[in-house]
Structure formats: structure tokens, C-alpha cells
Design a protein around this motif. Structure first.
Motif, mmCIF file in Angstrom:
data_model
loop_
_atom_site.group_PDB
_atom_site.id
_atom_site.type_symbol
_atom_site.label_atom_id
_atom_site.label_comp_id
_atom_site.label_asym_id
_atom_site.label_seq_id
_atom_site.Cartn_x
_atom_site.Cartn_y
_atom_site.Cartn_z
ATOM 1 N N ASN A 271 0.848 -1.196 0.000
ATOM 2 C CA ASN A 271 0.000 0.000 0.000
ATOM 3 C C ASN A 271 0.880 1.241 0.000
ATOM 4 O O ASN A 271 1.784 1.396 0.832
ATOM 5 N N TYR A 272 0.616 2.132 -0.971
ATOM 6 C CA TYR A 272 1.299 3.424 -1.068
ATOM 7 C C TYR A 272 0.235 4.505 -0.898
ATOM 8 O O TYR A 272 -0.759 4.525 -1.640
ATOM 9 N N HIS A 273 0.488 5.381 0.048
ATOM 10 C CA HIS A 273 -0.509 6.414 0.336
ATOM 11 C C HIS A 273 0.184 7.771 0.346
ATOM 12 O O HIS A 273 1.069 8.025 1.178
ATOM 13 N N ILE A 274 -0.220 8.622 -0.597
ATOM 14 C CA ILE A 274 0.330 9.974 -0.708
ATOM 15 C C ILE A 274 -0.808 10.949 -0.430
ATOM 16 O O ILE A 274 -1.903 10.831 -1.004
ATOM 17 N N LYS A 275 -0.558 11.931 0.425
ATOM 18 C CA LYS A 275 -1.616 12.883 0.774
ATOM 19 C C LYS A 275 -1.036 14.276 0.982
ATOM 20 O O LYS A 275 0.152 14.437 1.305
ATOM 21 N N SER A 276 -1.891 15.274 0.806
ATOM 22 C CA SER A 276 -1.494 16.666 1.013
ATOM 23 C C SER A 276 -2.678 17.446 1.564
ATOM 24 O O SER A 276 -3.842 17.132 1.277
ATOM 25 N N GLU A 277 -2.377 18.458 2.355
ATOM 26 C CA GLU A 277 -3.392 19.333 2.935
ATOM 27 C C GLU A 277 -2.926 20.777 2.803
ATOM 28 O O GLU A 277 -1.803 21.116 3.207
ATOM 29 N N LEU A 278 -3.785 21.615 2.240
ATOM 30 C CA LEU A 278 -3.501 23.040 2.074
ATOM 31 C C LEU A 278 -4.682 23.821 2.611
ATOM 32 O O LEU A 278 -5.843 23.462 2.371
ATOM 33 N N ASN A 279 -4.423 24.912 3.330
ATOM 34 C CA ASN A 279 -5.504 25.793 3.773
ATOM 35 C C ASN A 279 -4.960 27.181 4.053
ATOM 36 O O ASN A 279 -3.793 27.338 4.448
ATOM 37 N N LYS A 280 -5.793 28.170 3.816
ATOM 38 C CA LYS A 280 -5.416 29.577 4.020
ATOM 39 C C LYS A 280 -6.649 30.371 4.392
ATOM 40 O O LYS A 280 -7.762 30.070 3.942
ATOM 41 N N ASN A 281 -6.470 31.393 5.204
ATOM 42 C CA ASN A 281 -7.576 32.234 5.674
ATOM 43 C C ASN A 281 -7.808 33.395 4.714
ATOM 44 O O ASN A 281 -6.856 34.051 4.263
ATOM 45 N N TYR A 282 -9.085 33.653 4.434
ATOM 46 C CA TYR A 282 -9.497 34.780 3.603
ATOM 47 C C TYR A 282 -10.717 35.434 4.240
ATOM 48 O O TYR A 282 -11.539 34.767 4.872
ATOM 49 N N ASP A 283 -10.836 36.735 4.048
ATOM 50 C CA ASP A 283 -12.006 37.475 4.530
ATOM 51 C C ASP A 283 -12.949 37.689 3.354
ATOM 52 O O ASP A 283 -12.979 38.742 2.724
ATOM 53 N N LEU A 284 -13.754 36.673 3.061
ATOM 54 C CA LEU A 284 -14.635 36.724 1.898
ATOM 55 C C LEU A 284 -15.960 37.398 2.204
ATOM 56 O O LEU A 284 -16.510 38.119 1.373
ATOM 57 N N PHE A 285 -16.512 37.149 3.397
ATOM 58 C CA PHE A 285 -17.854 37.625 3.727
ATOM 59 C C PHE A 285 -17.858 38.813 4.691
ATOM 60 O O PHE A 285 -18.927 39.255 5.105
ATOM 61 N N LYS A 286 -16.684 39.290 5.066
ATOM 62 C CA LYS A 286 -16.574 40.425 5.994
ATOM 63 C C LYS A 286 -17.266 40.142 7.326
ATOM 64 O O LYS A 286 -17.947 40.981 7.901
ATOM 65 N N TRP A 287 -17.081 38.919 7.818
ATOM 66 C CA TRP A 287 -17.640 38.539 9.113
ATOM 67 C C TRP A 287 -16.617 38.772 10.206
ATOM 68 O O TRP A 287 -15.546 39.320 9.981
ATOM 69 N N ASP A 288 -16.972 38.341 11.424
ATOM 70 C CA ASP A 288 -16.078 38.567 12.552
ATOM 71 C C ASP A 288 -14.747 37.844 12.380
ATOM 72 O O ASP A 288 -13.694 38.369 12.748
ATOM 73 N N LYS A 289 -14.808 36.640 11.824
ATOM 74 C CA LYS A 289 -13.600 35.852 11.638
ATOM 75 C C LYS A 289 -13.411 35.550 10.165
ATOM 76 O O LYS A 289 -14.363 35.492 9.396
ATOM 77 N N ASP A 290 -12.159 35.332 9.790
ATOM 78 C CA ASP A 290 -11.855 34.980 8.408
ATOM 79 C C ASP A 290 -12.365 33.586 8.086
ATOM 80 O O ASP A 290 -12.541 32.738 8.965
ATOM 81 N N GLN A 291 -12.583 33.376 6.799
ATOM 82 C CA GLN A 291 -12.971 32.060 6.331
ATOM 83 C C GLN A 291 -11.711 31.291 5.905
ATOM 84 O O GLN A 291 -10.707 31.888 5.521
ATOM 85 N N THR A 292 -11.797 29.972 5.985
ATOM 86 C CA THR A 292 -10.656 29.125 5.667
ATOM 87 C C THR A 292 -10.976 28.293 4.437
ATOM 88 O O THR A 292 -11.951 27.530 4.436
ATOM 89 N N LEU A 293 -10.172 28.464 3.414
ATOM 90 C CA LEU A 293 -10.296 27.664 2.213
ATOM 91 C C LEU A 293 -9.264 26.552 2.270
ATOM 92 O O LEU A 293 -8.084 26.800 2.567
#
Length: 599
Positions: A271-293
């Protein structure tokens, strides 16, 4: 003035004697006397002065002045003041005024506070090595070693090894000799903004397929090696992950894992398992906290081989997500895009939605959502659940087509927690263990797949009183309300319940108590031989109900000092014999005791 004084003295003298003064001489004679008095006046003044200076003289001088009596009344002095009447009533004048504010021009200069200097607490002593060993009935031998580097801000390096084996026997059944060994080397490296981690491991599981009674096969010669099974697993895990202090950076993690499994009968799996995770905060909706994509991807490649053939499969998963926070609400939305690749390529899309609400911040949170996915049935996953499986298995994909879930997490107090959840599953190609009818002895298991729908309800209750007392109660209820071709959900209990207790007496004696209750299950097994006939097991499979069981375990540990302690575990204290799998009874009461030492 002196003359007047002398005259007053003379008048005083006359008054005191009460006799009239007679002047025997005529007026002329008086004038002569005045003249003589004037002549001698300086002498008299001198004598008076000398007498004043010579106060310590023992005698007194008396002067008699002879003169005419001249009574005179001095003029009276009149008080030249007129009476005045003071009026105490006062008239208060009416005053009007206006307050005109004016900036005082005071500037507040705040001096910076000096940094608080915390007194460094003494670090507790830690040991590099930990050894635990013990002996028990059924000829059980146990040993475990942990070795690790000490405190470091740059790295961690450790080694772990474990061995446990038993050669005991169960009455009327085939030999039950079994053993398990594990060795792993792990480490971490801490960089400025990243962490490197990795481990190497080797695992060996040895056992015997003892699930039959030799007396049922009088004409068959069976040795221990004929029913022996062995799994060898070796592999590695490598990863690198970011640990930025700022939330505005692109957080990421990449990992690679591999394992190789083989058994005694040449079944193999890579079994070979390759994985990646990426995330960054953006202020898309101008709410109290940033959103995370976020974007999660994985590629799971499986090479499976048995005596009948070889199979190469792969699953590619692409999972974009977005997380948003609005006051006490939080949301997660995404899509799971799965592509299964073997002889044909097939794509599946599963929605992912989740919502959470903090009813009481830090105390009560409720959540709900839907999810789904797919996976490849693996030989390693099956052997972890049931080591008595056949070496030739029909391996397939399992599709979690739909999962709806909800529940709550609560921290009622610092020492009391209560969590509950409910979920509904719809699964395609769910694997069930059934007795392999091809096996002559009926002591191995194969797989049957079926489409099912079921509900799972779980509750957990925990009470923690500092480190001295810990209580835990958890239970799960299953309802397999829809099955395809199968009559029952084989080896799936309707409920299970667990209760655990830990009591620490002055960090000297630690007592443990655990009770597990497992509900009855249904098994699909071959027809049993009739009395007086030899079993052949080539026939059909019938459903059989296996009674539920209760497993009660207790343990005690005595800490002689911080480095040395003695312990004793008693398992299945009720001395009952229960079946995890058909024709596989468990040991009865089991005692295992020993010591642990840190150095």
C-alpha cells in the motif's frame, strides 16, 4: 518724679501713725529746709542707687520727707465710646455665574510596565527508558520497552518494542499458541516553521487457527504447523507540516506512507498512500472571523496478491472545503470527488456539509451534517479485525454512499462531561465475516458483501475528580434496519457497553476496573455434524446465534518509588468462556503480573 515719690512716702507714713504733723519752725525755716533738701537730693539718689545694687546688705534705709499736705484727686478718664447695636441678619445677594470649561492641558504619560519575570519552576525529572515485564498463566510472557531522547527544542528520537506470547490450551480445542511482536523507530525534527516526522516499524503476528475440535475429525491427521498462520508487516510513515505563527500564511502538510504485508500462505499486500493538505484564511464575507479555504488530496495505491491472482487498484480523492465562522455558528462545506481506478475508472461525488452551534460557549455545542466516501477493502484492515481469515479473499470497494449525523458535546462542569451522537449510514458492498465453507476444518473466515442501511446511537459519560478518581461510561446501539441479501448483519452486535474506573491513592496505589458488555450476534456457519457421524463441512451455511458476553477486568499497581512499581492484572474475573467468533472460545480467567522500571 522723685520728689513726688518722696512726698507720697511721707504721706503714707503720717497716715500710718495717725498723728498730725507739727512744724515747729516758721515758714522761712521751711524754705531753708527745702533748699537743704535740694542740695542733698543728689546724695540721696546716689544712696538709693547704691542700696539697689547692694541687695545683700543686712540693713534697711527709711527716708522721712517733711512737707505740706496737698491732697489731690487725679482726673478720671472717660470711655469715649458709644453703644452700637449689631444686627445678625444678613442678606445673601443673588449671584449668577457661568462655568466655562477649559482644557487643563495635562498630558498623561504612561510609563511602560516592566515585563513580569516568572520564577522558573523546577523541571520534573524524566527518564530515558521505561521497561515493563510480566508473567502469567497460560505460560504468558510479556515485555515492553520504551526508549526516547530527553527534553530538546530541536528533535525527538524514540524506540518502542513489545512482545507477548501464550502457549496455554483450551480444553477440547486445537492448540492456541499465539504471539505478537512489534518494533518501531520514530523521530521528529523541529525547524523554524516546519516539523519533520517519520517512523519505521515492523510487526509480526503469529497464531493458530484453533477454531475446531480435533475429536470431531478422528480420521484426519492435523499437526500444529497445519493450522499455523503468521502475518509480517513492515512499513514507514513520513510527513512534513507547517507551523506558522501567523494565520495569514498558507498552511500545508504533505505525507507519504507505505507498508508491506505478507502471510504464511503467500498472500501479499503493498500500500502506497500519498496525501497533502492546504488551507489559508481569507475574509470573503466580511464577518467577525476569516474564512478558511482548504484543499485535501490523496492517492491510495493498493497491490494485492494471493494464490489465485494479483490486483492493482488506486483511489484518487480531491476534497475542496470552506470553513466559515459567524458569532456562535460555524460551517463547513465541501465536495468529495473520488475516482476508483483498476480495470475500469469510475468517479463518485459525495457532498460534505457540517454545521455547529455553541449554545453555551465552552460548555455545550451541537452539530449536524452529511458525508460520504469510498475505500478499498484491505487485507491489513481485515486481519486487524479478525486474524482467522482465509488467505484467499474476495476484495472489493466499499461505498459509504450517504451518512447523516448529529449530536452534541457538553462540558457540564470541570469534572463532568456528557457527549451523544446519532448517525444513519447507507453503505454499498459492506463486508461481513462468515465461516469459509471451503475450509475442511471450518476454522477460517471469508467475506460476503451486502448493501445495508443502519443507524448508530452512541453516548459517553465521563467523571474526573482531579487525578485521583476517573469514571467513564460509554454505550452504542446499532439498528441494521435494511439488509440486501443477508438475513442478519453477521457478527454485528445490537449493542455494547463499557464501564471503566481508575482510582489513585496518594500516587502510591492505582486501582483499575473495567467491564465490557457485548450483545449477542448472529454468525453464518456450516451445518454441524450429526451425532455419530463424521463432519465434512461441504454443505450449506446456516445462521447461528452466539450469546452475548461480559468481560470483567481489574488491575492494581503499587509504586515503590518514582522509578519502580509492581502491577497485577486479572482479566475475565468471572471465569466465563465467550466467543468472539464462531468456534473460537476465549481463555477463561487470566492473570498477568510483573514490574515496571524507569531508568
Amino acid at each position: 518724679m522723685l520728689y513726688r515719690k518722696l512726698k507720697q512716702l511721707h504721706l503714707k507714713h503720717l497716715k500710718n501713725n495717725h498723728q498730725p504733723q507739727i512744724f515747729p519752725f516758721p515758714m522761712k525755716t521751711q524754705r531753708i529746709n527745702k533748699l537743704i533738701l535740694l542740695l542733698f537730693l543728689p546724695l540721696v539718689i546716689f544712696l538709693i542707687s547704691a542700696q539697689a545694687k547692694a541687695q545683700n546688705k543686712p540693713y534697711n534705709e527709711e527716708i522721712t520727707v517733711i512737707a505740706t499736705f496737698d491732697p489731690i484727686i487725679p482726673d478720671a478718664f472717660k470711655i469715649n465710646q458709644n453703644p452700637v447695636v449689631n444686627d445678625t441678619s444678613t442678606a445673601i445677594p443673588v449671584m449668577t455665574y457661568v462655568i466655562r470649561p477649559k482644557d487643563a492641558g495635562i498630558q498623561l504619560a504612561i510609563e511602560p510596565l516592566p515585563a513580569v519575570k516568572l520564577v522558573a519552576e523546577p523541571l520534573s525529572k524524566i527518564y530515558r527508558n521505561y521497561l515493563k515485564a510480566g508473567l502469567g498463566n497460560y505460560s504468558t510472557i510479556y515485555g515492553e520497552l520504551f526508549a526516547s531522547s530527553l527534553r530538546s527544542k530541536t528533535h525527538l528520537l524514540g524506540f518502542h518494542a513489545r512482545h507477548i506470547s501464550s502457549t496455554g490450551a483450551i480444553k477440547d480445542y486445537a492448540p492456541t499458541t499465539n504471539s505478537s511482536q512489534l518494533a518501531e523507530l520514530y523521530g521528529e525534527r523541529y525547524l523554524e516553521n516546519h516539523t519533520l516526522a517519520g517512523n519505521l516499524f515492523f510487526q509480526r503476528e503469529g497464531l493458530h487457527l484453533y477454531g475446531f475440535k480435533p475429536d470431531d475429525f478422528p480420521g484426519v491427521s492435523i499437526s500444529k504447523d497445519d493450522i499455523k498462520q503468521r502475518y509480517l508487516i513492515a512499513g514507514t510513515d513520513l510527513s512534513i507540516s507547517s507551523r506558522y505563527k501567523s494565520d495569514n500564511r498558507l498552511n500545508h502538510a504533505f505525507g507519504f506512507s507505505y507498508y508491506h504485508l505478507t502471510d504464511k500462505y503467500k498472500a501479499k499486500e503493498n500500500n502506497y498512500h500519498i496525501k497533502s493538505e492546504l488551507n489559508k484564511n481569507y475574509d470573503l464575507f466580511k464577518w467577525d472571523k476569516d474564512q478558511t479555504l482548504g484543499l485535501n488530496t490523496s492517492l491510495n495505491i493498493m497491490n494485492q496478491k494471493d494464490s489465485l491472482g494479483k490486483f492493482n487498484t488506486a483511489i484518487l480523492c480531491i476534497n475542496p472545503t470552506i470553513r466559515a465562522y459567524y458569532q456562535e455558528y460555524s460551517f463547513k462545506a465541501g465536495i468529495g470527488f473520488y475516482v476508483g481506478m483498476d480495470t475500469i475508472t469510475k468517479a463518485h461525488i459525495y457532498p460534505q456539509l457540517e454545521a455547529k452551534l455553541d449554545l453555551i460557549p465552552g460548555a455545550l455545542q451541537i452539530y449536524a451534517g452529511i458525508d460520504g466516501g469510498m475505500e478499498r477493502v484491505s487485507l491489513k484492515g481485515l486481519s486487524d479485525q479478525n486474524p482467522y481469515i482465509s488467505s484467499i479473499l474476495p476484495l472489493n470497494y466499499t461505498y459509504n454512499k450517504f451518512k447523516a449525523f448529529g449530536g452534541f458535546n457538553s462540558n457540564i462542569s470541570r469534572s463532568f462531561n456528557f457527549n451523544a451522537s446519532i448517525a444513519s449510514y447507507t453503505v454499498e458492498n459492506n463486508p461481513f465475516f462468515v465461516t469459509d465453507s471451503i475450509s475442511l476444518l471450518g476454522n477460517s473466515f471469508t467475506l460476503l458483501y451486502d448493501d445495508i442501511s443502519y443507524m448508530k446511537v452512541r453516548a459517553e459519560l465521563e467523571f474526573i475528580k482531579t487525578e485521583k478518581l476517573k469514571l467513564g461510561l460509554s454505550g452504542t446501539y446499532y439498528d441494521y434496519y435494511k439488509l440486501g441479501d443477508q438475513e442478519y448483519a453477521w457478527y454485528k452486535p445490537q449493542y455494547d457497553l463499557s464501564f471503566t474506573t481508575l482510582y489513585n491513592m496518594q500516587d502510591k496505589i492505582i486501582l483499575k476496573f473495567q467491564t465490557t458488555l457485548n450483545g449477542p450476534v448472529y454468525a453464518l456457519v456450516p451445518d454441524k455434524p450429526k451425532e455419530g457421524k463424521v463432519a465434512s463441512y461441504p454443505g450449506t451455511l446456516d445462521a447461528e446465534k452466539i450469546k452475548g458476553w461480559v468481560d470483567i477486568n481489574i488491575g492494581a499497581e503499587y509504586k515503590f518509588n518514582k522509578a519502580l512499581s509492581f502491577w497485577l492484572n486479572i482479566n475475565n474475573i468471572a471465569n466465563s468462556q465467550h466467543f468472539y467468533w464462531a468456534q473460537y472460545p476465549s481463555y477463561r480467567i487470566n492473570l498477568l503480573g510483573g514490574l515496571s522500571y524507569s531508568f
